[in-house]
Scaffold this motif. Structure first.
Motif, PDB file in Angstrom:
ATOM      1  N   MET A   1     -44.942 -41.086   5.871  1.00 19.11           N
ATOM      2  CA  MET A   1     -44.465 -40.948   4.511  1.00 19.11           C
ATOM      3  C   MET A   1     -43.121 -40.236   4.539  1.00 19.11           C
ATOM      4  O   MET A   1     -42.980 -39.174   5.124  1.00 19.11           O
ATOM      5  CB  MET A   1     -45.504 -40.146   3.712  1.00 19.11           C
ATOM      6  CG  MET A   1     -45.188 -40.110   2.264  1.00 19.11           C
ATOM      7  SD  MET A   1     -46.540 -39.714   1.157  1.00 19.11           S
ATOM      8  CE  MET A   1     -47.568 -38.577   1.984  1.00 19.11           C
ATOM      9  N   SER A   2     -42.122 -40.836   3.933  1.00 20.69           N
ATOM     10  CA  SER A   2     -40.801 -40.228   3.961  1.00 20.69           C
ATOM     11  C   SER A   2     -40.547 -39.435   2.685  1.00 20.69           C
ATOM     12  O   SER A   2     -41.086 -39.722   1.630  1.00 20.69           O
ATOM     13  CB  SER A   2     -39.727 -41.293   4.156  1.00 20.69           C
ATOM     14  OG  SER A   2     -39.721 -42.165   3.050  1.00 20.69           O
ATOM     15  N   ASP A   3     -39.707 -38.441   2.817  1.00 15.83           N
ATOM     16  CA  ASP A   3     -39.324 -37.573   1.707  1.00 15.83           C
ATOM     17  C   ASP A   3     -38.052 -38.145   1.082  1.00 15.83           C
ATOM     18  O   ASP A   3     -37.012 -38.186   1.731  1.00 15.83           O
ATOM     19  CB  ASP A   3     -39.088 -36.159   2.245  1.00 15.83           C
ATOM     20  CG  ASP A   3     -38.613 -35.181   1.187  1.00 15.83           C
ATOM     21  OD1 ASP A   3     -38.357 -35.605   0.039  1.00 15.83           O
ATOM     22  OD2 ASP A   3     -38.493 -33.999   1.522  1.00 15.83           O
ATOM     23  N   PRO A   4     -38.113 -38.592  -0.179  1.00 12.27           N
ATOM     24  CA  PRO A   4     -36.929 -39.183  -0.788  1.00 12.27           C
ATOM     25  C   PRO A   4     -35.780 -38.198  -0.977  1.00 12.27           C
ATOM     26  O   PRO A   4     -34.637 -38.605  -1.152  1.00 12.27           O
ATOM     27  CB  PRO A   4     -37.436 -39.698  -2.142  1.00 12.27           C
ATOM     28  CG  PRO A   4     -38.672 -38.915  -2.409  1.00 12.27           C
ATOM     29  CD  PRO A   4     -39.253 -38.559  -1.071  1.00 12.27           C
ATOM     30  N   ASP A   5     -36.081 -36.905  -0.896  1.00 11.30           N
ATOM     31  CA  ASP A   5     -35.037 -35.894  -1.046  1.00 11.30           C
ATOM     32  C   ASP A   5     -34.394 -35.503   0.280  1.00 11.30           C
ATOM     33  O   ASP A   5     -33.420 -34.758   0.291  1.00 11.30           O
ATOM     34  CB  ASP A   5     -35.600 -34.632  -1.714  1.00 11.30           C
ATOM     35  CG  ASP A   5     -36.026 -34.902  -3.147  1.00 11.30           C
ATOM     36  OD1 ASP A   5     -35.365 -35.718  -3.820  1.00 11.30           O
ATOM     37  OD2 ASP A   5     -37.024 -34.306  -3.579  1.00 11.30           O
ATOM     38  N   ARG A   6     -34.960 -35.990   1.404  1.00 11.06           N
ATOM     39  CA  ARG A   6     -34.401 -35.648   2.712  1.00 11.06           C
ATOM     40  C   ARG A   6     -33.305 -36.635   3.064  1.00 11.06           C
ATOM     41  O   ARG A   6     -33.515 -37.840   3.077  1.00 11.06           O
ATOM     42  CB  ARG A   6     -35.482 -35.680   3.792  1.00 11.06           C
ATOM     43  CG  ARG A   6     -34.921 -35.333   5.176  1.00 11.06           C
ATOM     44  CD  ARG A   6     -35.955 -35.352   6.285  1.00 11.06           C
ATOM     45  NE  ARG A   6     -36.463 -36.649   6.640  1.00 11.06           N
ATOM     46  CZ  ARG A   6     -35.897 -37.483   7.514  1.00 11.06           C
ATOM     47  NH1 ARG A   6     -34.774 -37.168   8.128  1.00 11.06           N
ATOM     48  NH2 ARG A   6     -36.441 -38.638   7.789  1.00 11.06           N
TER      49      ARG A   6
END
Length: 112
Positions: free
Chosen positions: A1-6
């Motif tokens: 799961m990726s962090d959209p803020d990273r």
């Protein structure tokens, strides 16, 4: 799961004889909003600023750089004039084996 803020992470690879070019690309990538990981220790006897490292230290640095490749969202190869030494070629094979997106910067044009 990726962090959209990273921001995306890019790993720079290339011969440490091209540390000036790698630093230039690091600056450009950072200004483009990317997190940059790259080689930081020059272990080559050719470099006036290179550290004198034994084989164990060089092996540890290679392992660390492979971890940087695994961590990255994209791997950028800095290869002025198209030059890639054996270590950089091995890193390219490793990144391809992992299915990482690759960018090749040869100084004249960019390849994906």
């Amino acid at each position: 799961m990726s962090d959209p803020d990273r921001p995306p992470v890019v790993c720079l690879c290339g011969s440490t004889r091209f540390m000036d070019a790698i630093a230039h690309v690091a600056q450009s990538e950072t200004l483009a909003g990317r997190i940059v990981v790259r080689p930081e220790v020059v272990s080559s006897a050719r470099s006036p600023h290179g550290a004198v490292l034994d084989q164990e230290a060089k092996t540890a640095l290679d392992r660390l750089h492979r971890a940087k490749i695994r961590y990255a969202d994209e791997v950028v190869f800095v290869a002025p004039g198209g030059y890639m030494g054996p270590s950089t070629q091995a890193e390219l094979v490793y990144a391809l084996d992992l299915g990482k997106p690759i960018r090749l910067l040869t100084g004249s044009k960019e390849h994906h």
